[in-house]
Design a protein around this motif. Structure first.
Motif, PDB file in Angstrom:
ATOM      1  N   SER A   1      28.487  45.009  48.626  1.00  0.00           N
ATOM      2  CA  SER A   1      29.074  45.452  47.207  1.00  0.00           C
ATOM      3  C   SER A   1      28.383  45.021  46.239  1.00  0.00           C
TER       4      SER A   1
ATOM      5  N   HIS B   1      37.292  48.964  47.528  1.00  0.00           N
ATOM      6  CA  HIS B   1      37.064  47.651  47.406  1.00  0.00           C
ATOM      7  C   HIS B   1      37.826  46.869  47.942  1.00  0.00           C
ATOM      8  N   SER B   2      37.532  46.690  49.402  1.00  0.00           N
ATOM      9  CA  SER B   2      38.188  45.682  50.330  1.00  0.00           C
ATOM     10  C   SER B   2      37.747  44.352  50.253  1.00  0.00           C
TER      11      SER B   2
ATOM     12  N   ASN C   1      33.131  50.195  51.801  1.00  0.00           N
ATOM     13  CA  ASN C   1      32.540  50.450  50.549  1.00  0.00           C
ATOM     14  C   ASN C   1      31.708  51.806  50.246  1.00  0.00           C
TER      15      ASN C   1
ATOM     16  N   PHE D   1      41.714  41.666  45.981  1.00  0.00           N
ATOM     17  CA  PHE D   1      40.689  42.707  46.648  1.00  0.00           C
ATOM     18  C   PHE D   1      41.368  44.020  46.480  1.00  0.00           C
ATOM     19  N   ASP D   2      42.151  44.269  45.300  1.00  0.00           N
ATOM     20  CA  ASP D   2      42.656  45.654  44.979  1.00  0.00           C
ATOM     21  C   ASP D   2      43.558  46.042  46.262  1.00  0.00           C
TER      22      ASP D   2
END
Length: 494
Positions: free
Chosen positions: A270, A200-201, A195, A26-27
């Motif tokens: 998302s 982008h969690s 978001n 998740f980045d």
């Protein structure tokens, strides 16, 4: 007999590595909902022999440079003075305890979130107390139509009303004093706010039980149902995982029931869902660290019986729900367990029948069972402890480990000055007296040196013990059960 069945070091290494991989997915920003007990998971330690009660928090310390803790507590629970049954303290006090414990391990506690906020007076007071201690506090509100009205929930009228929790680390561990505090809702609220900010969690869930890659009717998973029998939780095959992958995995009813809602929230937040099943959301690696399945199965079966006795005792104490006992009986039938086959229960009851007085039995690490009876100066639990130490140290039973010169002044103090009506020594008093004798008596010192060997031993009492006795035995690591009977016919048992 205690036998290791779980590789704890492998677990800590494997679990931390798996969480790192999920963060990367998740980045570099993951909200991890942490279920169960972090510091004192004694249930896991009992059913997975070799699992250390603090394994999960030790695992987190391996990630401490990447992790911060967010503690969630319901404002409604604060208002109701909700108490943790295992510790006997209110949820708000447990928040303070958790903050101290995390900080002592070098973990960053970023903030506390008060959920289901409604300007409750006690919650307002607690917020002021936290802020005076330098702890950041955020408020999350009840959302009308939660959890079914997705349009409202995932909007500025839902998650958008909540305070955005400022975090600085890639792993945000969301934990709470107990169930129903709102951990998942806090995580989803953060995903919504992130978001909107272009972040982008991700979200994942860490629950030790049920173990997803063990069979549905494996004793360890049945033991989890036994532990939550009062909540009426139920293990089940994850239908979403089976449909998506053709693989049979185990989850529990609440996660399966809520998954369509969570999935819809992901899509609304998302545009797509990162998970196809509740099992996908989990990160638990415990099932991969079992090294002796027979030992684990035996430990889990014993735990199911202990849960049964505990439920009987609770019902005797406060007339608890009978459906919990009925469910435990069904679980024992499923696991092919006979509660009457508990060795220490059989031995304790035989001793009580022979003496006509309350009795206790302890099973030692080599399988030897020793008993203790109620006498003028010792309660049955204290007598059994003393006899167990003698047996472990190979001390002749005729030898008095505690001198009458020590015993008599203690009993005189209890009766004459402190107003007690019971002259008999409780386990904590016995251990203090024995420690005093050990200063000058090498035989008493030899017995005292055996105390650590009582950890993981099974024990049964034919009467309900005082809370202080249970507390002492728990500290020694002894697994206690009691018959649901009081020693006296009094109405009040303090």
């Amino acid at each position: 007999m205690y036998k290791i069945g779980f590789d704890n070091e492998k677990y800590i290494e494997l679990q931390s590595a798996h969480i790192r991989r999920r963060i990367d997915k998740f980045d570099g920003k993951l909200y991890l909902e942490f279920g169960g007990k972090l510091f004192d998971d004694f249930h896991a330690a009992r059913v997975l022999p070799g699992f250390a009660p603090d394994s999960k928090v030790r695992m987190l310390t391996q990630l401490k440079d990447e992790a911060e803790i967010v503690i969630v507590i319901s404002a409604s629970d604060i208002e109701k003075n909700k108490v943790r049954g295992d510790l006997g303290i209110t949820y708000d006090l447990d928040v303070l305890r958790l903050i101290d414990a995390f900080r002592a391990l070098g973990l960053l506690v970023g903030s506390v979130v008060l959920t289901r906020w409604g300007d409750q007076p006690a919650a307002l007071k607690f917020q002021s107390r936290l802020e005076s201690l330098g702890v950041r506090v955020y408020r999350h509100y009840e959302i009308e139509g939660y959890p079914s009205d997705i349009d409202r929930i995932v909007s500025d009228e839902g998650y958008g009303k909540n305070d955005y929790i400022e975090t600085s680390r890639s792993l945000v561990v969301v934990t709470a004093p107990g169930p129903g505090s709102g951990k998942m809702a806090v995580c989803m609220s953060q995903l919504y706010h992130d978001n909107k900010c272009g972040i982008h969690s991700g979200y994942a869930k860490f629950e030790t039980f049920p173990i997803w890659n063990l069979p549905l009717k494996h004793p360890v998973n049945i033991a989890y149902e036994a532990a939550t029998a009062d909540l009426n939780d139920m293990n089940m095959i994850d239908p979403f995982h089976l449909e998506a992958y053709g693989q049979t995995t185990v989850n529990y009813n609440r996660d399966v029931e809520i998954f369509p809602v969570v999935d819809a929230m992901f899509r609304r937040i998302s545009g797509e869902s990162p998970y196809k099943s509740p099992t996908d959301m989990g990160v638990n690696m415990a099932g991969n660290c079992i090294v002796d399945n027979d030992a684990v199965c035996d430990a889990a079966r014993k735990e199911i019986v202990r849960r049964y006795y505990a439920a009987l005792t609770r019902q005797r104490k406060d007339n608890g729900p009978k459906n919990e006992i009925d469910k435990l009986k069904l679980l024992m039938q499923t696991a092919a367990i006979d509660p009457e086959a508990r060795n220490v229960s059989v031995a304790a009851n035989a001793k009580a029948e022979a003496t006509g007085k309350p009795a206790t039995a302890i099973e030692l690490p080599d399988g030897t069972i020793v008993t203790g009876k109620t006498s003028r100066l010792l309660g049955a639990a204290s007598a059994a402890l003393l006899n167990a130490l003698k047996t472990l140290a190979s001390i002749d039973d005729a030898i008095d480990l505690i001198s009458p010169e020590i015993l008599e002044p203690i009993t005189n103090l209890k009766i004459g000055l402190l107003g007690s009506k019971n002259p008999r020594l409780h386990p904590d008093e016995l251990l203090i007296a024995l420690s005093i004798c050990a200063v000058h008596d090498p035989i008493a010192a030899k017995a005292t040196a055996q105390l650590s060997k009582l950890c993981h031993c099974e024990m049964h009492s034919t009467v309900i013990l005082a809370a202080s006795d249970e507390h002492t035995l728990k500290k020694l690591g002894i697994n206690l059960t009691c018959d649901p009977v009081y020693e006296t016919k009094k109405l009040y048992h303090g």
